[in-house]
Design a protein around this motif. Structure first.
Motif, PDB file in Angstrom:
ATOM      1  N   LEU A 247      -2.395  11.095   5.005  1.00 33.48           N
ATOM      2  CA  LEU A 247      -3.319  11.077   6.014  1.00 33.48           C
ATOM      3  C   LEU A 247      -2.849  10.149   7.302  1.00 33.48           C
ATOM      4  O   LEU A 247      -2.806  10.142   8.282  1.00 33.48           O
ATOM      5  CB  LEU A 247      -4.703  10.677   5.721  1.00 33.48           C
ATOM      6  CG  LEU A 247      -5.476  11.451   4.985  1.00 33.48           C
ATOM      7  CD1 LEU A 247      -6.735  10.888   4.510  1.00 33.48           C
ATOM      8  CD2 LEU A 247      -5.556  12.905   5.583  1.00 33.48           C
ATOM      9  N   TYR A 248      -2.111   9.031   6.819  1.00 39.31           N
ATOM     10  CA  TYR A 248      -1.482   8.125   7.645  1.00 39.31           C
ATOM     11  C   TYR A 248      -0.362   7.487   7.176  1.00 39.31           C
ATOM     12  O   TYR A 248      -0.342   7.509   5.986  1.00 39.31           O
ATOM     13  CB  TYR A 248      -2.613   6.975   7.959  1.00 39.31           C
ATOM     14  CG  TYR A 248      -3.470   6.474   6.861  1.00 39.31           C
ATOM     15  CD1 TYR A 248      -4.605   7.171   6.798  1.00 39.31           C
ATOM     16  CD2 TYR A 248      -2.920   5.784   5.771  1.00 39.31           C
ATOM     17  CE1 TYR A 248      -5.253   6.946   5.691  1.00 39.31           C
ATOM     18  CE2 TYR A 248      -3.846   5.661   4.828  1.00 39.31           C
ATOM     19  CZ  TYR A 248      -4.809   6.029   4.710  1.00 39.31           C
ATOM     20  OH  TYR A 248      -5.898   5.835   3.691  1.00 39.31           O
ATOM     21  N   GLU A 249       0.431   6.950   8.200  1.00 45.40           N
ATOM     22  CA  GLU A 249       1.842   6.291   7.910  1.00 45.40           C
ATOM     23  C   GLU A 249       1.413   4.878   7.139  1.00 45.40           C
ATOM     24  O   GLU A 249       0.243   4.319   7.245  1.00 45.40           O
ATOM     25  CB  GLU A 249       2.592   6.225   9.133  1.00 45.40           C
ATOM     26  CG  GLU A 249       3.137   7.664   9.506  1.00 45.40           C
ATOM     27  CD  GLU A 249       3.865   7.517  10.679  1.00 45.40           C
ATOM     28  OE1 GLU A 249       5.064   6.885  10.693  1.00 45.40           O
ATOM     29  OE2 GLU A 249       3.593   8.362  11.695  1.00 45.40           O
TER      30      GLU A 249
ATOM     31  N   ALA B  22     -16.528  -3.777   8.493  1.00 49.43           N
ATOM     32  CA  ALA B  22     -17.190  -2.910   7.420  1.00 49.43           C
ATOM     33  C   ALA B  22     -18.261  -3.919   6.668  1.00 49.43           C
ATOM     34  O   ALA B  22     -19.301  -3.717   5.974  1.00 49.43           O
ATOM     35  CB  ALA B  22     -16.226  -1.897   6.697  1.00 49.43           C
ATOM     36  N   ALA B  23     -17.388  -4.903   6.217  1.00 52.00           N
ATOM     37  CA  ALA B  23     -17.962  -5.883   5.253  1.00 52.00           C
ATOM     38  C   ALA B  23     -19.308  -6.292   5.788  1.00 52.00           C
ATOM     39  O   ALA B  23     -20.345  -6.197   5.193  1.00 52.00           O
ATOM     40  CB  ALA B  23     -17.194  -6.845   4.902  1.00 52.00           C
TER      41      ALA B  23
ATOM     42  N   SER C  83       0.364   7.867   2.592  1.00 56.72           N
ATOM     43  CA  SER C  83      -0.856   8.555   2.010  1.00 56.72           C
ATOM     44  C   SER C  83      -0.389  10.117   2.996  1.00 56.72           C
ATOM     45  O   SER C  83       0.354   9.592   4.002  1.00 56.72           O
ATOM     46  CB  SER C  83      -2.144   8.062   2.474  1.00 56.72           C
ATOM     47  OG  SER C  83      -2.842   9.145   2.950  1.00 56.72           O
TER      48      SER C  83
ATOM     49  N   TYR D  78      -6.513  -3.093  10.700  1.00 63.11           N
ATOM     50  CA  TYR D  78      -7.516  -2.668   9.575  1.00 63.11           C
ATOM     51  C   TYR D  78      -8.064  -3.757   8.872  1.00 63.11           C
ATOM     52  O   TYR D  78      -9.352  -3.537   8.425  1.00 63.11           O
ATOM     53  CB  TYR D  78      -6.374  -2.368   8.271  1.00 63.11           C
ATOM     54  CG  TYR D  78      -5.749  -1.115   8.546  1.00 63.11           C
ATOM     55  CD1 TYR D  78      -6.305   0.254   9.342  1.00 63.11           C
ATOM     56  CD2 TYR D  78      -4.491  -0.256   7.780  1.00 63.11           C
ATOM     57  CE1 TYR D  78      -5.693   1.477   9.493  1.00 63.11           C
ATOM     58  CE2 TYR D  78      -3.911   0.721   8.162  1.00 63.11           C
ATOM     59  CZ  TYR D  78      -4.593   1.751   8.954  1.00 63.11           C
ATOM     60  OH  TYR D  78      -4.130   2.913   9.075  1.00 63.11           O
TER      61      TYR D  78
ATOM     62  N   PHE E 234     -11.260  -3.985  10.900  1.00 65.36           N
ATOM     63  CA  PHE E 234     -12.049  -2.937  10.452  1.00 65.36           C
ATOM     64  C   PHE E 234     -12.963  -3.383   9.088  1.00 65.36           C
ATOM     65  O   PHE E 234     -13.948  -3.362   8.955  1.00 65.36           O
ATOM     66  CB  PHE E 234     -11.419  -1.777  10.121  1.00 65.36           C
ATOM     67  CG  PHE E 234     -11.200  -0.848  11.467  1.00 65.36           C
ATOM     68  CD1 PHE E 234     -11.652  -1.126  12.378  1.00 65.36           C
ATOM     69  CD2 PHE E 234      -9.942   0.094  11.456  1.00 65.36           C
ATOM     70  CE1 PHE E 234     -11.344  -0.532  13.841  1.00 65.36           C
ATOM     71  CE2 PHE E 234      -9.936   0.598  12.566  1.00 65.36           C
ATOM     72  CZ  PHE E 234     -10.343   0.555  13.873  1.00 65.36           C
ATOM     73  N   GLY E 235     -12.059  -3.975   8.307  1.00 61.89           N
ATOM     74  CA  GLY E 235     -12.415  -4.446   7.038  1.00 61.89           C
ATOM     75  C   GLY E 235     -13.608  -5.327   7.056  1.00 61.89           C
ATOM     76  O   GLY E 235     -14.734  -5.276   6.435  1.00 61.89           O
TER      77      GLY E 235
ATOM     78  N   LEU F 286     -21.822  -3.556   5.653  1.00 60.20           N
ATOM     79  CA  LEU F 286     -22.586  -3.281   4.303  1.00 60.20           C
ATOM     80  C   LEU F 286     -23.344  -4.439   3.865  1.00 60.20           C
ATOM     81  O   LEU F 286     -24.499  -4.306   3.330  1.00 60.20           O
ATOM     82  CB  LEU F 286     -21.263  -2.931   3.205  1.00 60.20           C
ATOM     83  CG  LEU F 286     -20.716  -1.831   3.589  1.00 60.20           C
ATOM     84  CD1 LEU F 286     -19.294  -1.601   2.577  1.00 60.20           C
ATOM     85  CD2 LEU F 286     -21.553  -0.641   3.462  1.00 60.20           C
TER      86      LEU F 286
ATOM     87  N   MET G 245       0.951  -1.033  -0.142  1.00 59.82           N
ATOM     88  CA  MET G 245      -0.044  -0.118  -0.025  1.00 59.82           C
ATOM     89  C   MET G 245       0.962   1.197  -0.041  1.00 59.82           C
ATOM     90  O   MET G 245       2.020   1.220   0.621  1.00 59.82           O
ATOM     91  CB  MET G 245      -0.927   0.023   1.270  1.00 59.82           C
ATOM     92  CG  MET G 245      -1.529   1.151   1.499  1.00 59.82           C
ATOM     93  SD  MET G 245      -2.595   1.115   3.120  1.00 59.82           S
ATOM     94  CE  MET G 245      -4.150   1.273   2.505  1.00 59.82           C
TER      95      MET G 245
ATOM     96  N   ALA H 248     -36.475  -5.575   1.984  1.00 58.85           N
ATOM     97  CA  ALA H 248     -37.428  -4.831   2.005  1.00 58.85           C
ATOM     98  C   ALA H 248     -38.059  -4.806   0.350  1.00 58.85           C
ATOM     99  O   ALA H 248     -39.352  -4.797   0.103  1.00 58.85           O
ATOM    100  CB  ALA H 248     -36.844  -3.570   2.103  1.00 58.85           C
TER     101      ALA H 248
END
Lengths: 275, 216
Positions: free
Chosen positions: A6-8, A25-26, A4, A18, A21-22, A29, A1, A39
């Motif tokens: 924003l982060y190291e 999040a999956a 960035s 991470y 988190f992935g 979602l 990767m 629905a």
């Protein structure tokens, strides 16, 4: 990767976090996706009766006709807006005040106006029998003004030395514009121009509101002509029509990206490639 | 030319104007929140969130706004979600504009040179300090220009809501033209109202830009 702002670059522990988190999040979602699907399904939106109309060749033909009408309006509007934009930009860049000020006023006015209000006024006043012309004219006036600004900023972005050198060589004003400035400016403004054409393409759907038979209007007709136990099949129609629009726009965007990459290759021709 | 001053046209016109302003304001707020969330997704280190952000933006940027209005107005009642026309319009406008806001914010963050953050880190700043003192102020300045054109476009786009049962300026135009007034006279007044709104938004952003400018 890659690194960035924003982060190291993550270490092993951060990478594990991470991943966690992935997964979370999956899961969230997927839950949302399931909720939406549920629905839709529990309200009978996946009922075969809902999707039956799309099996008829007449309906398929109508959708194709809608795409054709959308593309017709888009093609005309694209052509005329580029011409109108070139005209306005010429006026705006003119050395004569009596040309520059009206052109600036027109550009500012049409850029600030609501396109729908303009199209509706044209439709009511002149083109109530032929909504397509109201749509095309409205799109032309608005998008032409935007294109004019794109052209102007493109030409003004050419380094000043270019036109100073051209004048020093004894070229005339029109020669400087046509042989020196425009060819260099076109390369830098093409992506923005095509981006605006994507907007033009999307805005053809305003024709729906003045009864022009473009894709969305056809979609509503198809939905209203089909009656099922769960009501009119609006959602299936949206699910068929939205991807068509998205694909058309993505195709135009891909064209823009391709031209951009070609342009970059061209301008780098003299410098050796960075391997 | 004196249409607004006949009968109760003035109150009709004023009501439409207020609705346009309210709708634009509410959807601008929604777009800002949604756009920030999406931008956070798109620059996050978690691939799933990045893919979600990319997908969302890809869909909503390439769908015509009219189709979104159509989907929200006719689609939601089919799945037993019943909202007022105003909320429907706000959702459509907010989701559409939010994806543009996301792209602008992302581009703004990408304009900050990576050396800035590296320098901040080597000075020992924490993640929060790096973000709030170094990265975001610079990104914010780069973002203001494009953001202003997104939010100037928003009131213009909100006219479509008039065709989907929200009583704002475009529907005022429709009502008055049904009452038989000359269409170009109506157009003049409606155009004037829209010009006022976009000029106000433009001025607001220019003021903000001047306040945040460095030096000078």
């Amino acid at each position: 990767m890659q690194a960035s702002v924003l982060y190291e670059v993550p270490g092993p522990r951060t990478r594990r976090r991470y991943q966690l988190f992935g997964v979370l999040a999956a899961a969230v979602l997927a839950g949302l996706g399931w909720y939406v699907y549920d629905a839709l399904a529990s309200n009978g939106q996946f009922d075969p009766a809902m999707w039956a109309p799309f099996e008829y060749t007449t309906v398929q033909q109508r959708i194709l006709d809608g795409v054709r009408d959308t593309l017709t309006a888009f093609g005309l509007a694209a052509l005329f807006s580029l011409l109108w934009g070139a005209l306005l930009a010429t006026g705006r860049l003119s050395d004569h005040r009596w040309l520059r000020w009206p052109a600036t006023a027109l550009i500012e006015f049409f850029r600030a106006m609501s396109l729908l209000v303009m199209i509706f006024a044209l439709y009511q006043a002149v083109f109530s029998a032929q909504p397509m012309y109201a749509l095309v004219l409205g799109l032309t006036l608005y998008n032409g003004a935007v294109q004019a600004e794109i052209i102007r900023s493109g030409i003004q972005a050419v380094p000043r030395g270019q036109h100073e050198a051209a004048y020093a060589l004894g070229l005339r004003k029109s020669q400087v514009m046509l042989t020196i400035l425009l060819p260099q400016a076109v390369r830098s403004m093409l992506p923005a121009m095509i981006g605006q054409l994507v907007v033009t393409l999307k805005d053809t759907s305003l024709g729906f509101l003045i009864t022009y038979t473009e894709l969305l209007y056809i979609g509503k007709l198809i939905a209203n002509n089909t009656s099922t136990p769960h009501g009119y099949p609006y959602i299936p129609v949206i699910m068929v029509i939205a991807p068509i629009y998205i694909l058309l726009c993505l195709a135009l965007t891909a064209l823009a990206r391709w031209i951009e990459s070609r342009g970059r290759r061209g301008s780098n021709r003299r410098t050796p490639a960075a391997a | 030319m004196g249409i607004p001053f006949e009968g109760n046209n003035l109150s009709l016109f004023w009501h439409g104007f207020v609705q346009t302003v309210l709708l634009s304001g509410a959807s601008a707020l929604l777009a800002l929140v949604l756009g920030t969330l999406l931008a956070a997704c798109r620059v996050s280190p978690v691939p799933v969130l990045r893919a979600f952000g990319t997908g969302w933006v890809g869909v909503f940027r390439n769908t015509p706004l009219t189709l979104l209005f159509f989907a929200v107005t006719f689609g939601l009642p089919r799945v037993d979600v019943h909202l007022s026309a105003f909320v429907c319009a706000m959702l459509a406008l907010g989701c559409y504009t939010g994806s543009f806001v996301c792209e602008v914010l992302r581009a703004g963050i990408n304009t900050v040179p990576i050396g800035q953050a590296e320098a901040a880190r080597s000075l020992g700043m924490t993640f929060g300090q790096t973000l709030t003192l170094v990265v975001l102020p610079q990104a914010g300045r780069a973002v203001l220009g494009p953001l202003s054109s997104v939010f100037i476009a928003l009131p213009r786009n909100s006219a479509i809501a008039g065709a989907f049962n929200v009583a704002e300026l475009y529907s005022v135009q429709q009502t008055l033209s049904e009452q038989g007034y000359a269409i170009f006279a109506i157009f003049f007044w409606i155009a004037l109202a829209y010009l006022c709104i976009s000029a106000t938004v433009g001025l607001l952003f220019r003021g903000l830009e001047r306040r945040l400018a460095v030096g000078a």
